[in-house]
Every structure is written in structure tokens, then in C-alpha cells.
Design a protein around this motif. Structure first.
Motif, PDB file in Angstrom:
ATOM      1  N   LEU C 422       0.524  -0.908  -0.232  1.00  0.00           N
ATOM      2  CA  LEU C 422       0.270   0.176  -0.258  1.00  0.00           C
ATOM      3  C   LEU C 422       1.028   1.568  -0.108  1.00  0.00           C
ATOM      4  N   GLN C 423       1.994   1.192   0.559  1.00  0.00           N
ATOM      5  CA  GLN C 423       2.863   2.652   0.512  1.00  0.00           C
ATOM      6  C   GLN C 423       3.150   2.648  -0.908  1.00  0.00           C
ATOM      7  N   ARG C 424       3.165   2.248  -2.061  1.00  0.00           N
ATOM      8  CA  ARG C 424       3.225   2.006  -3.266  1.00  0.00           C
ATOM      9  C   ARG C 424       2.372   2.217  -3.967  1.00  0.00           C
ATOM     10  N   GLY C 454       0.744  -2.190   6.136  1.00  0.00           N
ATOM     11  CA  GLY C 454       0.978  -1.370   4.522  1.00  0.00           C
ATOM     12  C   GLY C 454       0.681  -2.069   3.895  1.00  0.00           C
ATOM     13  N   ASP C 555       5.478  -1.492  -9.132  1.00  0.00           N
ATOM     14  CA  ASP C 555       5.971  -1.696  -8.225  1.00  0.00           C
ATOM     15  C   ASP C 555       5.380  -2.370  -7.139  1.00  0.00           C
ATOM     16  N   LYS C 573      11.744  -7.389   0.841  1.00  0.00           N
ATOM     17  CA  LYS C 573      12.798  -6.114   1.337  1.00  0.00           C
ATOM     18  C   LYS C 573      14.000  -5.176   0.346  1.00  0.00           C
ATOM     19  N   ARG C 574      12.522  -5.667  -0.752  1.00  0.00           N
ATOM     20  CA  ARG C 574      13.262  -4.962  -1.711  1.00  0.00           C
ATOM     21  C   ARG C 574      13.804  -3.827  -2.170  1.00  0.00           C
TER      22      ARG C 574
END
Lengths: 276, 558, 574
Positions: C422-424, C454, C555, C573-574
Motif C-alpha cells: 500500500l505504500q507504493r 502496509g 511495483d 526487502k526490495r
């Protein structure tokens, strides 16, 4: 190092290398080419065509044309590179003619709106997630209506339950308008919670004069107001994530038309008058 | 995250359809209908169900039954109306466009407006202003070009003088674009022009050459015509930018081109290469070197040859005797001050070049042509020999007039007896000192050093009593006793380049002109190419480009 | 005792009879047949007498020749006993997908793929007349069935085996929650079958040693060898040794077969907690054997404070207790107990191999790469905040909050869960649009769902390892795609009974009202809308895999196999 960090560094370095290559190439080739503008122009056109193709890719999700995330990365970096190409093409100065001015303005509008969009697309999800209350954009009116109906019911019930109109008065004075429609677009964009705080202060103030039943009803109304404010927040931010495309995309089409005409004009006027 | 809101509850049994063009008008009231708008955005719902008539065998009327599906609340309590219409009618709505559809609409409007605007612009009379990327140079403007356009293309504006397209419509533009040379699909547009002559483009052949007779205005020895527009880029404003060095070097650093030019030049009379000079300007013409000016030049500061006048060791042919070293040595003073360059060399009105040296302005303050040390107010005129001799022959009258002026100045009456007596007295003295009148004339004309006649003359006064031969070359003449050789001080020494003193005021004169050691008129005190290249190089403060000094055209230097 | 049966008491054990109208006289008739005739009523607990089990947990079904009883690949919660007539088992390679009421997946041609650009309907949920008609389905709701056409030809072209009166079939698939291995259809017009649902079968097995021995023998004969051979730990054993291991292996089923309904209730009430789940093995107990997970999932947890903290969940193919036993075998003087508790999540089918068998037969000569790393002193000295890395695995990387979320939500079931960062995520709905474009303009998921830290698990079909949605589909319309194993729905044979949508605990299946080309609802003669179950099919007909994932520009969306957490941990981990 995470994937994103690595991707940014590699992308940044490639962009830097490409920009240096463009600038160096332009400086080297300008004196020795008949018109280096042809080269930079076609390169810019190719970059713009590639950038426009992303839209086509989006319309063809059923074909294996690569991941959208890869496309967006390329879209962003080629977009940045197109700035360099653009100024290389104009000879590092602002064009003079009317048509060229409009073309340059269009290009910069599209490009800068894209840069803003990317920045916004990275920023807003963080804010949306931190605030919570996620709801699909199209469902917002439905949820808003549900909240409004619940508030109305609570207010009306309070009249019969408490035999006073204090709550319903407060509801009709301060809540009806607030709950009825999406509000405070700009305030939410700048992360201001002034409206909710003011409403909360009014509720706290009213609370002092209420009995236990009324307080319960008012507490529920306060919760509804909080949820509605959260819903407005979602609406404002999600809408803003869509609105920037109202500049980026329509102007892109306009830019395409201008670009085609630009190419026609350049070659058409390069021909000269046949000897008479 | 303490105040993080939970996601609100909503009906999740249905898919979200953000791609739909139309949204039920009741959606903004929170109650979209089950059916939704039609493809074209019309509301088509009347009720929540379509009642069904249940009729048992033998029954005439039957009974209407609500068919609202369970997922939408199941059969309603009141059931259908007696006439078979739904008991829960849905008021018709005005379907709304979805946000995406609105964006499509905006895109459509913007595209339409753009196309309309451009068509209007192209079709209108101000098409020329619209597509013109920048003003053309002054040289290519004006009524002449309007006329040219009319004659050539029947065009109503000056663009037609060079371009084919202004008069034609969009279709013709596209046609011209596709048939342009180099065209949009031709690889030659990206051609890197390494060395040698660049072939002419369609525009060069059709527009430039029609007026400019190929390249004769550069040098007659140009063998093959170079593309005009490669070097001379138009539509860059009122001043056409100069060609860049690479354009020059393409020929001037290319042995084959220079060799060919040299061969061709050898068969052309030298005077055909003379740079034209503006009338009235005295130019010093350096003879054309053998083989012409075909040295290979990479860059000015690298291998540009020294200026011909210096390279050939030429001498200033002037007859005027002038010694820069003496004048700037400190012994020669004017009003008590030593001389400097600017005492004589002052810029002309444009500031580009120095004003011409004249006797009256630059020499007379010191060399004022006195001849009688007792009466220094008497002078011979500067100019013709005959005038000098006439002045000296009327000497008694000169003395009388001098006395009359002196008496008048003293407030006395210029009585004839007094003036005549004064003249008589001085004539006697002059004869005693210089001999006959003819002898006096010879002294004035031929004396190179006044100390020969007046040994006691101070150094300071010497210049005042110098004879003509002090500065000029005076030769005996049968008719006029003496003849003064013509003085020739050139206004321009370097005719193939231009110079602007105004741009060099940061430098002292002597940085470039080494004149303190120059004692002879024959010295040509121009700075060499090396001196110029000290600044005119990429890392220097002066521009390194060919166009700093040279123009492409073989044209007047001023 | 060879078979372990633990159970969670359902409060409504007898509330919902399998056949509410099951007549008493039929129960009497059943009791006159073997094996019920031979069962001892005294062996049954008072609360669950044989008669009540038969009355509530069985039903009689009649089939005509050619009617399919079970399909290969289906998941079923019931076993069958032949009362009258006979059925035929189709041996491998089995019947073509189409004749089983399924749709054989064919990738679209390039032209057809591109044609979606203009051929997609602009109105929602348009179905072709063929899709609406329902193929070879007869009957309605749970009684709907698919007929095999041209039985003589099928018998000609396929090897079949006949099973006759009194025989059981389908019991192993029901008990072990594995897909049916073969298609079985009625071979006579008056075939009468007794269908025993899982709960009833479980109770019968528990109380009747003869039946248990019978089923046990079938399981050992048909299934256990393959099941054990699937674990590398047993790869080195000779046939003789394996027989010995098989003889000592106990299989157990834990939890509730129909856990999804139960889970949905618990989740809605918000009362879900690990402590309430059935315990398989407890931390601190003597390690008396190794548990191998055959199907389903189990939670690995440790005491933390006064509760249990989830360290990981383990699914099919993984073991529990092996490190402890290995340690004890090597250090007999310093034996250690189980280091974790193992609790059932939903439904778990395990194989239990006693320590003695492990020490004497399995561990000697076991290849080193099939064995886990031995427990070190450091690991044994751990405190509560430092769980064992081996067991924690990737779970340690994703953090306790998300771990608890995934376990509580039972998302480990998904092999292709739609996970959204959700943060992206810019909520642009490109994923939804791409999904719609590839499905005739109809989205097949809702970009919304529970979230934690998130990370959101959207309401899209997760293509579960344990697809509870497939249990009870009367026509086999929902099935695993033969090629990729994805769970798909054949619109032609879907009769809109909603059983899959009701069963799905993740709200990933939605019933839609079919429409015609003009956008009008298609109804039956009673004007009831024709419903069709719809869900994500992972774009199996399209090129390039799931369009949603490929369409996400930021992404933010990925289809992740949550059976193991490696992929998720790497993605986070991205």
C-alpha cells in the motif's frame, strides 16, 4: 542494498551517462554535421514516441509486452533524458517563433507534469497508508452516504430517546453539510486537520451539557465525523493521484499533433524555391 | 499509527468497475441501481424487479409476483402493483461519466482545440508568423525580398523568396516535406561532414544560389561550390551567426581542397583576389603570395600563418620621416609632458580603427613651421611648396602686419611709419642672417636639421624651426625650387581581416605594437599572429574562432 | 492404535444434517447392510450413536448410467458406499477435461488476444448462449450433475474398473484432503450410493475398528508409499525398510474439514487466537516422533509472555520435531523436548513416525542433505526473543505483526495471493483495468482487502493449496486447470449454486448476474437471474501471466506464493 535502491542507482547512473553522451555528442557533432538538429530532433522524437507508447502498452494488457513497472521505469528515465534531448535540440536556449514556443511549452508542460506525477505517486501512497481508512475510489460516495444515513438516524433517534433537540440541532447545524459531500480537498492535500479539530472542539464543548445517553449518541456522531474526515482524505488524495493525469495525458496528444506538424514544417521549408 | 483509521465497511460482493464509461446517477447518493446505465449513458431502469404473472390453470387474472433476487433483498414486502409494475420504482437518474471517461473527454477536447488552432493558424494570414522559427537576418529582409517572393512564387510574403511552402496548403507542405533533400527518410541528414566540400542542398540550389553567384564572393579560386546553408544558418535573428571554425576548417584544413584552390588560383590574375576597399580608405595591399592563401589551417592559434605583410618582411613605403622611439623616449615634450601613443593615435568615430594622422591635429603643436627666431609669431604654411615660397616673398608685408597687430594689441594706433620702419629693420636683419630671399626659401625647404643654421637653438625649440625636409622627403625641382614627396600613411594594413580597437582597450597599445624601439618609418609596427594568438586561443581571453577576424565573403574590410 | 483422530467439537454438530429429509426407514435399511450391520453400537459414544451418525451425516443418491459421481482432480469431503448397482472407475490417463464438465484451457491466438481490444463487451458480465445454457448439466443446485455422453465409446477408449455393491470409494481423498485420483461414473441406471460426509466417516472410523482397519489398509496400500517417498528423508530406504516404516506410521487428521465456514465465523467475531486451535504437539513434551505434514497447514508457535507467538506456518512436505530427535539421537545423555508447539490451522493431515523407527531405520544412513542442521548450544540457549532461525526462516524477516496477520488470515493457503504494497500503490486501478481487459471487460477481483503493516491481501483468488471452494461444486465447474493447476471456473457448467463463493474464506469468488449482448439480465422462466461464479483465473488464457501484476506500474502488486514466506520476504526487502 534493496532492489529499489539498486534500481535507482543504476537508473540514475545510466541516465547520467546517457545525458553526458547526448551533451558530448551534440557538442562534438554540432560543428561537423550539416544540421545536428536533425539528429537531436529525431532522437527527441524517438524518445517522445517511446514515452507515448507506454499508453499503448497500458491498453494492451493481454499481450506480453513487458511489465508495466519496467515500462514506467523506462518512461521516467527516458522522460528525464528527453529534457536533455529537448535542450540539446533547441541549442540550449528557449525557442523564438510562435509555433516553436507553443511546442516547447507543451513539451515542458507534459514533461514537468510527468515529473510531478511521479513525485506525487511516490508521496501520496505513503500518506494514504499512514492515515488508513482505505476504500476504493468509486465506493467513496456509497460509504459517504452510509455514514450520512447513520448520522441522520442517530440524530433523529436522539430526539425520541432524550426528548430534546440538542443533538439534532448540533447535527443539522454542523454535520449535515459536512457529511453530505466530499469536503476540504485542498486542506487534505496539505495535510491540514483543522476542520476535524474544530468540529471535535465543538463536540467536546457540547459534551459538557449532555447527559449520558446524549453523550453516547454524540460520541457515535463524533466517530462518524472522524470516519467521514478520513473518507474525505481518501477522496482528496486519491482524486489528486488521478487529476495530474488530466494534464499529462491530454497535453501529450496535443504535443503529438504539434510534433508531427513541426517535422512537416521543418522538412517542407527546407526545400526552397525551385529556380525560376 | 495510533490514529490510523480502519477501512470502512462496504458491500464487497460486487466488483469495482473503474473502466466503465458511465456511472449510475444514484451512485453518488450511495445507491446505484442493479442494472446500470446503457452503453451510451442512458438510464434504463424503472423498478427494482420485473414482476412475473403467476396464473394457475383456469385462472383468468393471476397474481403478480416480485422477482427481486435474494442478493438484492429478495421479494419486497408490498409486492408488485396491480397493473404489474414494480412496487419499488426507481426514479430515473442522469448517469454520470466516470472519471476516466471525463479524462477521455478532456483529451478529445484538447486534441480538437489543438487541431482547430493549428488549422486556423496555418490557414490564416499569419501562417508566416506562426511557423517562422526566428527572424531572418537583416540582409535577407526588406521590400526586395517581398518583390522577389512575388516574382518567384506569386507569394504575398517575403518567405516565398526562399521557401516554396508558404503559399501552399498543408497537403503541399506534406508533399514538400516528403520530397525535401535531405528528406525525413534520407540518411544524408545525419551525414557527418568530415572534410572537403559539402554538396549543396536543395535549399542552397533553389534559394541561395539564385541570388548569390555561387562562391565567387568568397575567393575566385574556390573549385567546388560548398553548401551555403551548412555554414550560414538563417532564421537565427537579425544578425546571421558567423560560420563556425569547423566549417572553415573543412576546406582550409583539407589538403586536396587547398591544393585544388591553389592550382586554380594560379591561373587567375592576382588582382582578382584583391579585397575591395571602401572608397577613401587608404589601404596597404600585401602582394598575394605564391600559391595563394592556401596554407592548411587547423586553428588560428595553432597553425595560422603570420600576417602576409609581416611574413613577407615588407617595409612601410611612406616618405615621411618619423621616429617612434624619439617621440616616445621622453625627451620630446608637449606643454611639459612627455608624449604617449594616444597623443596622436585616437580612435575614429566608430572606435574600430584609429583616426587618420594629420599635420594640423598631430604635428603642428610641435612642428609649427617658424622661420624667424626673433619673430616667432611668423610661420610658413603647411602644404604646397608654392604657398611657402609666396609667403616668404611677401616677408616685408608680413613684418608690417605683425607690427600693426602688436600696436593694436598694445592699444596704440598702427601708424604706417612705425610699421614700415619695423619691416625695414627686420628685413635688414634677415638679409644679414640668411642672405637673399631665395636663400631663405631654400633654407626653409631643404633644411633637415635647424641646428645647421641656428647652432644655438635649444632642443625644445628645434622642432619649431625645422624646415620641410625635417620630416618630408624634399627634392630639388626646376619649376618650384623644391618638390615634397607624397606622404602615404595607410588606414588599413590587413585587408582580409577586421579589427576592432574598441574591443582591445583593456590592453595597452604597446602590448601589441612594439614601437619604442622603432626608429624608422619603414618599420611596420603591426603585431604578429603569435601576439594575437596569445589571447585568441581557447584558453585565452579573446575569441578563438575564425569569424572573430574573417568574414566568409570577399568583401570590404570596412 | 494405528490411526489418530483428534477433533474440534462443532457446537452445531447435528444442526445441519447432510439430508434433512433422511427417512428413518432408510436408516433402518442401511443398518441391515454390511458393514453397518456388523458394527457394534456399544463401540459408539452415547453422544454419537451409529444411527444418528447415519441419519445426519449420510444421504442416499441415485445415479443413472453415465452420470459422473466423482471427477479426477476434484476435492470432495465425502466418501461413497455402493448400496445398489455398480460404478466404473476410469483408470489413467482418464477422461478428457471437456467430458468432465470442465473447460480445457487453450491460450488465445495472437489475433484473438489483440481482438480483445475491440471485441470485449461494453456491458458487464455478458455471457454467450452456450455459457448460459449450462452444457451437459442436469438438475439444480447441489443435485446438479454432469452426464457422460456416449458411455460405450468411453468404455471403448478408456480402461475402467468396476466396483460393485458394498464397496467404498472416495474415502482417502475425503480424509486426507487430497484431490480425487480418478473419475467414477455410474455404470447402471439404478445405481444407489450412500454418500457419507467427512464428519460421519471420521466418527465411524473412530468407533468401528473393522472399518478403521479396512480404510487403514487401503491407505497403507495405495497412498502411504508414495506419500513417504515424496519426502527426501526416506529416499535412501530399501523397500523392506520402507515397509517397516509404513507399518509403524500413523496418519492423523486434525481440525475441521470445513474449516472455512468456521474460520469465517471466528474471524468475523474477532475471537481468533492460536490458543484455541487444536494442538498436534506441545512445546516441552518428550519428542516421541516426527510429524510430516501431508496436506493442510500447521502453526509453529512458542510461548511468549502468557500467550503463543507464531514463528512460522508449515505446509505440505515439511516436518516437525526432526531436529529434536536428531539431537537426542546424537546426544543421548542430553535429550531435549520439542522446542515448539505445533497447532492445526483449519485442517491438517499428518503422518507420524515414532522416534524409535526414526532412530533405528530412518536416521542411520540418511543422506546429509536430507537432514536438517543439528541444534547448536547457542540455539538451545535462546531466550524468547531469539527464535530458532532454522524454524523461523523467512518468517523472521517479515516481522511478527505481518506474520500474525498472514497466519490469522490463513493466507498461507494461497499459491498466487494478490499482495499489494500500500505504500507504493497509487490506487490507479491499472490492475483492475488490465484484469477487466483480459476478461471481456469484467474485473475478476476487488482491489481491497485486509491489510497489515502496509501490506494488503486483495480479494482475488489465491489459487489455494487447499481449495475449499472446490468442495461441493456439484458440476465440477470449478476445477484445477489440467496444465497449471490453477483453480478455474467453467462458465458453461457453472449453475450459479453459490457453494464455491460461500465456501471461499477469502471473499475471492463473486456471483454475477449474466447479461445478454444488450446488457439485459438473463433470467430463467421464473425471472430469476442466471448467476455465474466468477473469480481470478490467473489469466491462463492470456499471454504473459497475470495481467494485474504485469499492469502495476509502481511495483506495488505481486502474485505471491504464501505457502512459504521466502518469496514474500524477498519482495518486502526490495
Amino acid at each position: 542494498m534493496g532492489y529499489f535502491a539498486k534500481r535507482r542507482i543504476i537508473g540514475g547512473l545510466l541516465l547520467l551517462a546517457a545525458s553526458v553522451a547526448v551533451i558530448w555528442g551534440q557538442l562534438q557533432l554540432a560543428p561537423v554535421m550539416r544540421q545536428v538538429g536533425f539528429l537531436t530532433g529525431w532522437a527527441l522524437l524517438a524518445a517522445c514516441a517511446f514515452l507515448t507508447l507506454y499508453n499503448v502498452r497500458k491498453r494492451l494488457p493481454f499481450l506480453p509486452l513487458g511489465n508495466s513497472r519496467t515500462w514506467l521505469q523506462l518512461h521516467a528515465y527516458v522522460g528525464y533524458l528527453s529534457f536533455v534531448l529537448f535542450f540539446a535540440h533547441t541549442g540550449w536556449r528557449w525557442p523564438v517563433g510562435w509555433f516553436d514556443n507553443l511546442l516547447a511549452l507543451l513539451f515542458l508542460s507534459v514533461a514537468l507534469s510527468g515529473v510531478f506525477g511521479l513525485f506525487w505517486s511516490r508521496l501520496i501512497p505513503l500518506r494514504l497508508t499512514a492515515r488508513g481508512g482505505d476504500v476504493p475510489y468509486e465506493r467513496i460516495p456509497i460509504v459517504r452516504r452510509q455514514l450520512a444515513d447513520r448520522a441522520k438516524m442517530l440524530a433523529l433517534e436522539s430526539v425520541t430517546a432524550t426528548k430534546t433537540t440538542t443533538i439534532v440541532d448540533f447535527y443539522s447545524q454542523h454535520l449535515v453539510g459536512f457529511l453530505g459531500t466530499s469536503a476540504n480537498f485542498w486542506r487534505h492535500l496539505v495535510e491540514s486537520r483543522a476542520v476535524l479539530t474544530r468540529l471535535q472542539a465543538r463536540i467536546d464543548d457540547l459534551n459538557r451539557f449532555l447527559n449520558a445517553d446524549q453523550r453516547r449518541a454524540l460520541a457515535e456522531l463524533a466517530e462518524i465525523a472522524r470516519q467521514k474526515d478520513g473518507l474525505d482524505y481518501q477522496h482528496a488524495l486519491q482524486l489528486s493521484l488521478r487529476l495530474w493525469l488530466f494534464i499529462h495525458i491530454p497535453l501529450t496528444y496535443s504535443l503529438v499533433i504539434f510534433t508531427v506538424l513541426h517535422v512537416v514544417v521543418v522538412f517542407s521549408f527546407s526545400a526552397g524555391v525551385p529556380p525560376y | 499509527m495510533s490514529d490510523q483509521l480502519p477501512s470502512p465497511e462496504f458491500d464487497r460482493s460486487k466488483y469495482e468497475r473503474p473502466d466503465d464509461a458511465w456511472i449510475c446517477g444514484h451512485a453518488c447518493e450511495g445507491k446505484p441501481c442493479r442494472l446500470g446505465p446503457s452503453k451510451s449513458g442512458e438510464c434504463r431502469v424503472t423498478g427494482e424487479c420485473k414482476p412475473q404473472l403467476d396464473k394457475l390453470p383456469g385462472q383468468e387474472k393471476g397474481r403478480w409476483r416480485c422477482t427481486r433476487p435474494p442478493a438484492h433483498g429478495g421479494p419486497c414486502a408490498d409486492g408488485p402493483r396491480p397493473d404489474g409494475t414494480c412496487g419499488c420504482p426507481i426514479p430515473p437518474c442522469v448517469p454520470r461519466r466516470s472519471l476516466r471517461r471525463i479524462r477521455q473527454l478532456v483529451s478529445f477536447i484538447v486534441v480538437t482545440l489543438t487541431a482547430a488552432l493549428l488549422l486556423l493558424g496555418i490557414a490564416g494570414t499569419w501562417r508566416r508568423q506562426l511557423v517562422n522559427p526566428n527572424a531572418v537576418s537583416r540582409a535577407h529582409q526588406g521590400a526586395a525580398f517581398v518583390e522577389l517572393a512575388r516574382v518567384r512564387r506569386e507569394s504575398d510574403n517575403a518567405c516565398g523568396a526562399c521557401h516554396e511552402s508558404p503559399r501552399a496548403g498543408l497537403r503541399s507542405w506534406v508533399h514538400n516535406a516528403l520530397h525535401a533533400s535531405p528528406g525525413p527518410l534520407s540518411r544524408s541528414q545525419f551525414q557527418v561532414l568530415n572534410a572537403g566540400v559539402v554538396p549543396m542542398t536543395q535549399l542552397d540550389r533553389n534559394a541561395c544560389v539564385a541570388c548569390h553567384n555561387r562562391h565567387e564572393f568568397h575567393q575566385p579560386s574556390v573549385v567546388e561550390a560548398n553548401s551555403c546553408s551548412t555554414c550560414h544558418v538563417e532564421h537565427q535573428g537579425l544578425k546571421m551567426p558567423p560560420p563556425n571554425d569547423a566549417n572553415c576548417a573543412r576546406c582550409h584544413n583539407e589538403p586536396t581542397v587547398m591544393a585544388a584552390a591553389s592550382i586554380k588560383g594560379s591561373s587567375i590574375p592576382a588582382e582578382h583576389f584583391d579585397a575591395p576597399v571602401v572608397a577613401g580608405v587608404r589601404a596597404f595591399r600585401t602582394p598575394r603570395p605564391a600559391g595563394g592563401r592556401t596554407n592548411l589551417i587547423t586553428a588560428f592559434w595553432e597553425n595560422h600563418p603570420n600576417f602576409g605583410v609581416l611574413a613577407q618582411g615588407l617595409k612601410d613605403p611612406d616618405t615621411l620621416r618619423f621616429n617612434h622611439a624619439v617621440h616616445l623616449g621622453g625627451t620630446v615634450r608637449l606643454n611639459g609632458q612627455p608624449l604617449d601613443c594616444a597623443r596622436c593615435h585616437v580612435p575614429d568615430a566608430t572606435g574600430r580603427y584609429m583616426a587618420r594622422i594629420s599635420y594640423a591635429q598631430n604635428c603642428a603643436p610641435c612642428h609649427d613651421l617658424q622661420f624667424d627666431p626673433v619673430n616667432p609669431d611668423l610661420r610658413v604654411p603647411h602644404g604646397e611648396v608654392a604657398a611657402v615660397r609666396a609667403k616668404l616673398r611677401g616677408l616685408p608685408l608680413l613684418y608690417a602686419e605683425l607690427k600693426a597687430r602688436q600696436l593694436a594689441a598694445a592699444g596704440q594706433a598702427p601708424l604706417r611709419e612705425k610699421t614700415e620702419a619695423f619691416a625695414q629693420e627686420n628685413m635688414v636683419r634677415m638679409r644679414q642672417t640668411f642672405g637673399s630671399g631665395e636663400q631663405l626659401e631654400k633654407l626653409v625647404l631643404f633644411t633637415g636639421d635647424p641646428r645647421e643654421q641656428q647652432p644655438g637653438l635649444s632642443a625644445e625649440r628645434r622642432a619649431h624651426y625645422a624646415g620641410c625636409a625635417y620630416c618630408h622627403e624634399v627634392v630639388p625641382s626646376r619649376e618650384q625650387l623644391a618638390e615634397i614627396r607624397l606622404v602615404f600613411i595607410p588606414d588599413r594594413w590587413l585587408l582580409n581581416g577586421r579589427f576592432n580597437h574598441a574591443k582591445h582597450t583593456q590592453q595597452s597599445c604597446e602590448t601589441c605594437h612594439q614601437v619604442r624601439a622603432s626608429r624608422l618609418t619603414a618599420d611596420i609596427n603591426l603585431p604578429s599572429q603569435t601576439v594575437c594568438a596569445a589571447c585568441h586561443r581557447p584558453e585565452g581571453s579573446g575569441g578563438p574562432n575564425c569569424s572573430e577576424c574573417h568574414t566568409y565573403h570577399l568583401r570590404t574590410s570596412n | 492404535m494405528d490411526t489418530i483422530h483428534l477433533k474440534i467439537e462443532r457446537p452445531d454438530r447435528w444442526d445441519n444434517a447432510f439430508d434433512p429429509q433422511f427417512p428413518e426407514r432408510e436408516v433402518d435399511r442401511l443398518l441391515s447392510y454390511a458393514p453397518f450391520r456388523d458394527m457394534h453400537p456399544d463401540n459408539f459414544p452415547k453422544k454419537q450413536p451409529l444411527r444418528v451418525i447415519l441419519q445426519n451425516d449420510t444421504r442416499l443418491r441415485h445415479f443413472k448410467r453415465g452420470e459422473i459421481v466423482v471427477r479426477a482432480g476434484d476435492y470432495g469431503s465425502s466418501a461413497f458406499m455402493i448400496i445398489r448397482g455398480q460404478v466404473r472407475v476410469v483408470l489413467p490417463p482418464g477422461l478428457p477435461e471437456r467430458s468432465l464438465g470442465r473447460k480445457s484451457t487453450v491460450k488465445r491466438s495472437v489475433f484473438h488476444a489483440i481482438a480483445q481490444l475491440w471485441s470485449n463487451h461494453r456491458t458487464p458480465e455478458v455471457r454467450t448462449p452456450e455459457e448460459i445454457r449450462g452444457g451437459d448439466v442436469v438438475g439444480e443446485g447441489a443435485e446438479a450433475r454432469v452426464f457422460l455422453q456416449d458411455v460405450p465409446r468411453i468404455l471403448d477408449q478408456n480402461k475402467t474398473v468396476t466396483i460393485g455393491t458394498g464397496e467404498f470409494f472416495g474415502e482417502i481423498a475425503a480424509l486426507s484432503r487430497m484431490p480425487r485420483t480418478a473419475t467414477i461414473f455410474a455404470d447402471s441406471d439404478d445405481t444407489e450410493l450412500l454418500e457419507i460426509r467427512w464428519q460421519g466417516l471420521r466418527d465411524l472410523l473412530r468407533s468401528d475398528p473393522a472399518l478403521r482397519a479396512h480404510i487403514d489398509a487401503i491407505y497403507r496400500k495405495n497412498t502411504l508409499s508414495n506419500a513417504l517417498r515424496a519426502f527426501p528423508l526416506f529416499g535412501h530406504l530399501s523397500d523392506e525398510q520402507l515397509e517397516k516404516v509404513k507399518a509403524q506410521t500413523q496418519f492423523g487428521t486434525f481440525g475441521d474439514y470445513e474449516w472455512s465456514g468456521d474460520y469465517k465465523k471466528l474471524a468475523k467475531a474477532g475471537t481468533h487466537s492460536p490458543e484455541k486451535e487444536a494442538l498436534i504437539a506441545q512445546e516441552g513434551d518428550y519428542p516421541d516422533g516426527v510429524y510430516l505434514i501431508r496436506s493442510g497447514f500447521a502453526r509453529l508457535s512458542r510461548k511468549f509472555g502468557t500467550g503463543q507467538r507464531t514463528l512460522n506456518y508449515i505446509g505440505a512436505g515439511r516436518w516437525f520435531g526432526l531436529r529434536e530427535i536428531l539431537h537426542n539421537a546424537r546426544n543421548p545423555s542430553a535429550s531435549i523436548p520439542y522446542q515448539f508447539s505445533l497447532r492445526v490451522i483449519g485442517y491438517t493431515h499428518t503422518l507420524f513416525i515414532p522416534t524409535k523407527v526414526m532412530e533405528e531405520i530412518v536416521l542411520p544412513g540418511a543422506p546429509a542433505d536430507a537432514l536438517p542442521r543439528p541444534l547448536t548450544e547457542d540455539e538451545l540457549d535462546h531466550d524468547d526473543d531469539d527464535p530458532l532461525k532454522e524454524e523461523g526462516g523467512s518468517a523472521l524477516q517479515i516481522g511478527p505483526e505481518l506474520m500474525e496477520f498472514l497466519t490469522a488470515g490463513r493466507y498461507f493457503n494461497g499459491t498466487a495471493s494478490m499482495v499489494i504494497d500500500l505504500q507504493r500503490c497509487t490506487r490507479c486501478d491499472d490492475c483492475v483495468r488490465a484484469c477487466a481487459s483480459t476478461h471481456d471487460n469484467n474485473p475478476r477481483f476487488l482491489r481491497h482487502g485486509p491489510s497489515s503493516d502496509g501490506i494488503q491481501v486483495a480479494q482475488a483468488c489465491m489459487h489455494c493449496v487447499d481449495p475449499v471452494c472446490m468442495i461441493g461444486c456439484p458440476t465440477g465447474a470449478i476445477h484445477r486447470d489440467a496444465a497449471g493447476g490453477n483453480v478455474v471456473i467453467n462458465q458453461s457448467t457453472c449453475i450459479g449454486c453459490t457453494s464455491c463463493a460461500t465456501n471461499c474464506p477469502y471473499e475471492a469468488i463473486r456471483m454475477v448476474e449474466a447479461r445478454d449482448d444488450g446488457g439485459a439480465f438473463v433470467t430463467d422462466q421464473e425471472l430469476k437471474p442466471i448467476l455465474k461464479a466468477t473469480k481470478c483465473d490467473l489469466c491462463i488464457e492470456q499471454y504473459g501471466g497475470p495481467a494485474c501484476e504485469r499492469a502495476c506500474p509502481h511495483d506495488a502488486l505481486k502474485r505471491i506464493n504464501l505457502n512459504r514466506l521466502d518469496a514474500l520476504a524477498n519482495w518486502l526487502k526490495r
